[in-house]
Design a protein around this motif. Structure first.
Motif, PDB file in Angstrom:
ATOM      1  N   PHE A  54      83.178 111.611 -59.659  1.00 37.87           N
ATOM      2  CA  PHE A  54      83.884 111.758 -58.695  1.00 37.87           C
ATOM      3  C   PHE A  54      83.274 112.102 -57.164  1.00 37.87           C
ATOM      4  CE2 PHE A  54      86.495 114.444 -56.007  1.00 37.87           C
ATOM      5  CZ  PHE A  54      87.553 113.322 -55.576  1.00 37.87           C
ATOM      6  N   GLU A  55      82.196 112.899 -57.374  1.00 38.40           N
ATOM      7  CA  GLU A  55      81.549 113.154 -56.163  1.00 38.40           C
ATOM      8  C   GLU A  55      80.831 111.930 -55.608  1.00 38.40           C
ATOM      9  OE1 GLU A  55      79.144 116.618 -56.966  1.00 38.40           O
ATOM     10  OE2 GLU A  55      80.743 117.943 -57.190  1.00 38.40           O
ATOM     11  N   LYS A  56      80.033 111.140 -56.405  1.00 41.04           N
ATOM     12  CA  LYS A  56      79.556 110.105 -56.100  1.00 41.04           C
ATOM     13  C   LYS A  56      80.339 108.976 -55.604  1.00 41.04           C
ATOM     14  CE  LYS A  56      76.215 106.543 -58.022  1.00 41.04           C
ATOM     15  NZ  LYS A  56      75.806 105.872 -59.218  1.00 41.04           N
ATOM     16  N   GLN A  57      81.544 108.963 -55.977  1.00 37.19           N
ATOM     17  CA  GLN A  57      82.485 107.762 -55.533  1.00 37.19           C
ATOM     18  C   GLN A  57      83.076 108.184 -54.050  1.00 37.19           C
ATOM     19  OE1 GLN A  57      86.016 107.561 -58.018  1.00 37.19           O
ATOM     20  NE2 GLN A  57      86.860 105.963 -56.802  1.00 37.19           N
ATOM     21  N   ALA A  58      83.365 109.618 -54.169  1.00 38.25           N
ATOM     22  CA  ALA A  58      83.666 110.189 -52.810  1.00 38.25           C
ATOM     23  C   ALA A  58      82.614 110.087 -51.787  1.00 38.25           C
ATOM     24  CB  ALA A  58      84.237 111.723 -52.992  1.00 38.25           C
ATOM     25  N   ASN A  59      81.706 110.404 -51.930  1.00 47.56           N
ATOM     26  CA  ASN A  59      80.650 110.254 -50.848  1.00 47.56           C
ATOM     27  C   ASN A  59      80.398 108.862 -50.693  1.00 47.56           C
ATOM     28  OD1 ASN A  59      79.931 112.921 -50.947  1.00 47.56           O
ATOM     29  ND2 ASN A  59      78.360 112.854 -52.556  1.00 47.56           N
TER      30      ASN A  59
END
Length: 58
Positions: free
Chosen positions: A33-38
């Protein structure tokens, strides 16, 4: 009485294994999720947008 202890041990090990599995899966999903949000909201764009909105507020 011995049968009860065996069942309790088996159930306890299964419960601990389930908890460990859920924790590992949660960490994996959080990183994804963090990778997608970034990738969706780069930092440079957020800084420009926030400065522009601040100027409009003043």
């Amino acid at each position: 009485m011995k049968l009860n202890w065996v069942l309790l041990i088996i159930f306890g090990v299964a419960a601990i294994a389930l908890i460990v599995f859920l924790i590992k899966r949660n960490i994996k999903d959080e990183k994804k999720f963090e990778k997608q949000a970034n990738n969706n909201y780069p930092i440079e764009n957020n800084k420009k947008d926030s400065m522009g909105s601040d100027e409009m507020m003043e």
